[in-house]
Design a protein around this motif. Structure first.
Motif, PDB file in Angstrom:
ATOM      1  N   LEU A 100       0.823  -1.205   0.000  1.00 51.43           N
ATOM      2  CA  LEU A 100       0.000   0.000   0.000  1.00 51.43           C
ATOM      3  C   LEU A 100       0.862   1.261   0.000  1.00 51.43           C
ATOM      4  O   LEU A 100       0.538   2.253  -0.666  1.00 51.43           O
ATOM      5  N   ARG A 101       1.954   1.232   0.737  1.00 51.48           N
ATOM      6  CA  ARG A 101       2.864   2.386   0.747  1.00 51.48           C
ATOM      7  C   ARG A 101       3.425   2.654  -0.644  1.00 51.48           C
ATOM      8  O   ARG A 101       3.610   3.810  -1.038  1.00 51.48           O
ATOM      9  N   ALA A 102       3.688   1.586  -1.380  1.00 55.38           N
ATOM     10  CA  ALA A 102       4.260   1.745  -2.719  1.00 55.38           C
ATOM     11  C   ALA A 102       3.281   2.452  -3.658  1.00 55.38           C
ATOM     12  O   ALA A 102       3.693   3.040  -4.664  1.00 55.38           O
ATOM     13  N   GLN A 103       1.990   2.384  -3.330  1.00 54.80           N
ATOM     14  CA  GLN A 103       0.968   3.027  -4.159  1.00 54.80           C
ATOM     15  C   GLN A 103       0.649   4.445  -3.705  1.00 54.80           C
ATOM     16  O   GLN A 103      -0.082   5.162  -4.387  1.00 54.80           O
ATOM     17  N   ALA A 104       1.173   4.832  -2.552  1.00 52.34           N
ATOM     18  CA  ALA A 104       0.782   6.102  -1.951  1.00 52.34           C
ATOM     19  C   ALA A 104       1.588   7.261  -2.524  1.00 52.34           C
ATOM     20  O   ALA A 104       2.764   7.124  -2.878  1.00 52.34           O
ATOM     21  N   ASP A 105       0.952   8.418  -2.590  1.00 54.16           N
ATOM     22  CA  ASP A 105       1.617   9.667  -2.952  1.00 54.16           C
ATOM     23  C   ASP A 105       2.186  10.277  -1.680  1.00 54.16           C
ATOM     24  O   ASP A 105       1.422  10.644  -0.776  1.00 54.16           O
ATOM     25  N   PRO A 106       3.514  10.370  -1.551  1.00 52.09           N
ATOM     26  CA  PRO A 106       4.094  10.880  -0.302  1.00 52.09           C
ATOM     27  C   PRO A 106       3.702  12.320   0.017  1.00 52.09           C
ATOM     28  O   PRO A 106       3.808  12.753   1.167  1.00 52.09           O
ATOM     29  N   ASP A 107       3.249  13.054  -0.985  1.00 55.13           N
ATOM     30  CA  ASP A 107       2.864  14.446  -0.765  1.00 55.13           C
ATOM     31  C   ASP A 107       1.364  14.616  -0.534  1.00 55.13           C
ATOM     32  O   ASP A 107       0.882  15.742  -0.348  1.00 55.13           O
ATOM     33  N   ALA A 108       0.629  13.512  -0.555  1.00 50.84           N
ATOM     34  CA  ALA A 108      -0.819  13.595  -0.398  1.00 50.84           C
ATOM     35  C   ALA A 108      -1.176  13.895   1.052  1.00 50.84           C
ATOM     36  O   ALA A 108      -0.431  13.549   1.981  1.00 50.84           O
ATOM     37  N   PRO A 109      -2.313  14.526   1.298  1.00 49.04           N
ATOM     38  CA  PRO A 109      -2.738  14.818   2.675  1.00 49.04           C
ATOM     39  C   PRO A 109      -3.085  13.531   3.423  1.00 49.04           C
ATOM     40  O   PRO A 109      -3.397  12.511   2.800  1.00 49.04           O
ATOM     41  N   PRO A 110      -3.043  13.563   4.751  1.00 45.82           N
ATOM     42  CA  PRO A 110      -3.302  12.352   5.546  1.00 45.82           C
ATOM     43  C   PRO A 110      -4.647  11.696   5.257  1.00 45.82           C
ATOM     44  O   PRO A 110      -4.765  10.469   5.317  1.00 45.82           O
ATOM     45  N   GLU A 111      -5.666  12.501   4.935  1.00 47.02           N
ATOM     46  CA  GLU A 111      -6.987  11.931   4.709  1.00 47.02           C
ATOM     47  C   GLU A 111      -7.075  11.071   3.458  1.00 47.02           C
ATOM     48  O   GLU A 111      -8.035  10.334   3.268  1.00 47.02           O
ATOM     49  N   SER A 112      -6.076  11.163   2.591  1.00 49.12           N
ATOM     50  CA  SER A 112      -6.072  10.335   1.380  1.00 49.12           C
ATOM     51  C   SER A 112      -5.107   9.155   1.499  1.00 49.12           C
ATOM     52  O   SER A 112      -4.761   8.523   0.499  1.00 49.12           O
ATOM     53  N   ALA A 113      -4.674   8.838   2.717  1.00 48.97           N
ATOM     54  CA  ALA A 113      -3.766   7.704   2.929  1.00 48.97           C
ATOM     55  C   ALA A 113      -4.419   6.403   2.475  1.00 48.97           C
ATOM     56  O   ALA A 113      -5.639   6.236   2.584  1.00 48.97           O
ATOM     57  N   PRO A 114      -3.634   5.472   1.941  1.00 49.00           N
ATOM     58  CA  PRO A 114      -4.196   4.184   1.505  1.00 49.00           C
ATOM     59  C   PRO A 114      -4.838   3.422   2.657  1.00 49.00           C
ATOM     60  O   PRO A 114      -4.372   3.481   3.798  1.00 49.00           O
ATOM     61  N   VAL A 115      -5.905   2.718   2.329  1.00 47.78           N
ATOM     62  CA  VAL A 115      -6.628   1.914   3.308  1.00 47.78           C
ATOM     63  C   VAL A 115      -6.745   0.490   2.784  1.00 47.78           C
ATOM     64  O   VAL A 115      -7.201   0.275   1.658  1.00 47.78           O
ATOM     65  N   GLY A 116      -6.315  -0.459   3.577  1.00 45.84           N
ATOM     66  CA  GLY A 116      -6.468  -1.861   3.227  1.00 45.84           C
ATOM     67  C   GLY A 116      -7.347  -2.572   4.234  1.00 45.84           C
ATOM     68  O   GLY A 116      -7.276  -2.286   5.442  1.00 45.84           O
ATOM     69  N   ILE A 117      -8.197  -3.464   3.749  1.00 48.47           N
ATOM     70  CA  ILE A 117      -9.036  -4.276   4.633  1.00 48.47           C
ATOM     71  C   ILE A 117      -8.536  -5.713   4.607  1.00 48.47           C
ATOM     72  O   ILE A 117      -8.279  -6.265   3.534  1.00 48.47           O
ATOM     73  N   VAL A 118      -8.398  -6.295   5.778  1.00 47.20           N
ATOM     74  CA  VAL A 118      -8.078  -7.710   5.929  1.00 47.20           C
ATOM     75  C   VAL A 118      -9.297  -8.387   6.542  1.00 47.20           C
ATOM     76  O   VAL A 118      -9.730  -8.011   7.634  1.00 47.20           O
ATOM     77  N   VAL A 119      -9.868  -9.356   5.850  1.00 46.53           N
ATOM     78  CA  VAL A 119     -11.002 -10.120   6.382  1.00 46.53           C
ATOM     79  C   VAL A 119     -10.449 -11.455   6.881  1.00 46.53           C
ATOM     80  O   VAL A 119      -9.931 -12.256   6.082  1.00 46.53           O
ATOM     81  N   ALA A 120     -10.544 -11.683   8.164  1.00 48.74           N
ATOM     82  CA  ALA A 120      -9.874 -12.856   8.732  1.00 48.74           C
ATOM     83  C   ALA A 120     -10.636 -13.370   9.948  1.00 48.74           C
ATOM     84  O   ALA A 120     -11.840 -13.156  10.099  1.00 48.74           O
ATOM     85  N   HIS A 121      -9.906 -14.052  10.812  1.00 47.45           N
ATOM     86  CA  HIS A 121     -10.466 -14.810  11.929  1.00 47.45           C
ATOM     87  C   HIS A 121     -10.008 -14.224  13.256  1.00 47.45           C
ATOM     88  O   HIS A 121      -9.023 -13.490  13.323  1.00 47.45           O
ATOM     89  N   GLY A 122     -10.696 -14.611  14.326  1.00 46.47           N
ATOM     90  CA  GLY A 122     -10.431 -14.026  15.627  1.00 46.47           C
ATOM     91  C   GLY A 122      -8.993 -14.141  16.097  1.00 46.47           C
ATOM     92  O   GLY A 122      -8.369 -13.134  16.459  1.00 46.47           O
ATOM     93  N   ASP A 123      -8.436 -15.350  16.122  1.00 46.29           N
ATOM     94  CA  ASP A 123      -7.070 -15.509  16.620  1.00 46.29           C
ATOM     95  C   ASP A 123      -6.058 -14.828  15.699  1.00 46.29           C
ATOM     96  O   ASP A 123      -5.036 -14.312  16.172  1.00 46.29           O
ATOM     97  N   ILE A 124      -6.322 -14.824  14.412  1.00 44.84           N
ATOM     98  CA  ILE A 124      -5.434 -14.153  13.463  1.00 44.84           C
ATOM     99  C   ILE A 124      -5.426 -12.650  13.738  1.00 44.84           C
ATOM    100  O   ILE A 124      -4.369 -12.005  13.808  1.00 44.84           O
TER     101      ILE A 124
END
Length: 224
Positions: free
Chosen positions: A140-164
């Motif tokens: 996700l960092r590799a896709q991010a614009d380093p000069d972009a404002p914080p509100e446009s930071a990349p967001v990733g969702i992980v769908v997983a299990h409780g212990d994970i």
């Protein structure tokens, strides 16, 4: 900065029956579990995300499908690194019966040393999950614009299990794995970790559900 949203699958038929599902096939969401995820969408901090990665276990695939009814994702892919712990011979057994076993004390008090008979260690499961999140953050960092404002930071969702999810949260909090049972993660909940470019990650939300449901302490998976 990168945000990772950890979503635990909705209630499954195994959750409802008090059974440890593990990686068993054909364990689907209940209708209530699907509804948990629909309601969760309404309280998620982001409705548009960069990417979703999900466990390949059926209940997580179904959770992802429901999530995508209400959010937009730039990419979606299965991620075996987030698959459920292999509980081996414990899979399919009632949790009440498992709690009567002497090995349960190890799960509760020294999980880093637990080897599930015929399965994997909790330490190995935690290592692959934490490594999977680390890799996701880098992508996700590799896709991010380093000069972009914080509100446009990349967001990733992980769908997983409780212990994970508990293992990933523990690592972000700087907790040893032996303390990860101090965390409970409810079915149909989200947690958020923010990873800055420098410095330590910050847990900004934990086990948030649309209806205020909490996880059950001292349980595998963080609560049924």
């Amino acid at each position: 900065m990168v945000h990772i949203v950890l979503v635990r699958h909705g209630e499954s038929h195994a959750n409802a029956a008090g059974i440890l599902a593990g990686r068993l096939p054909d364990i689907a969401l209940t209708s209530g579990g699907a509804e948990q995820i629909r309601r969760l969408i309404e309280v998620l901090p982001w409705q548009r995300v960069t990417e979703v990665r999900h466990s390949t276990v059926q209940r997580c695939e179904e959770t992802t499908e429901v999530l995508l009814e209400g959010i937009e994702a730039g990419a979606v892919r299965p991620a075996p690194e987030f698959v459920e712990v292999d509980y081996g011979e414990w899979s399919g057994r009632r949790l009440e019966d498992l709690k009567a076993l002497p090995e349960w004390r190890e799960v509760a008090q020294r999980p880093s040393a637990m080897v599930f008979p015929g399965g994997e260690t909790l330490a190995a499961a935690a290592e692959r999950a934490v490594g999977g999140v680390r890799s996701f953050v880098c992508d996700l960092r590799a896709q991010a614009d380093p000069d972009a404002p914080p509100e446009s930071a990349p967001v990733g969702i992980v769908v997983a299990h409780g212990d994970i999810i508990k293992a990933v949260l523990a690592a972000a909090l700087g907790m040893p794995l032996d303390d990860f049972q101090r965390i409970a993660v409810a079915p149909g909940s989200y947690s958020v970790i923010t990873y800055p470019r420098e410095g330590h990650p910050t847990v900004t939300a934990m086990s948030v559900t649309a209806r205020g449901r909490t996880g059950q302490p001292g349980m595998l998976g963080g609560g049924a």
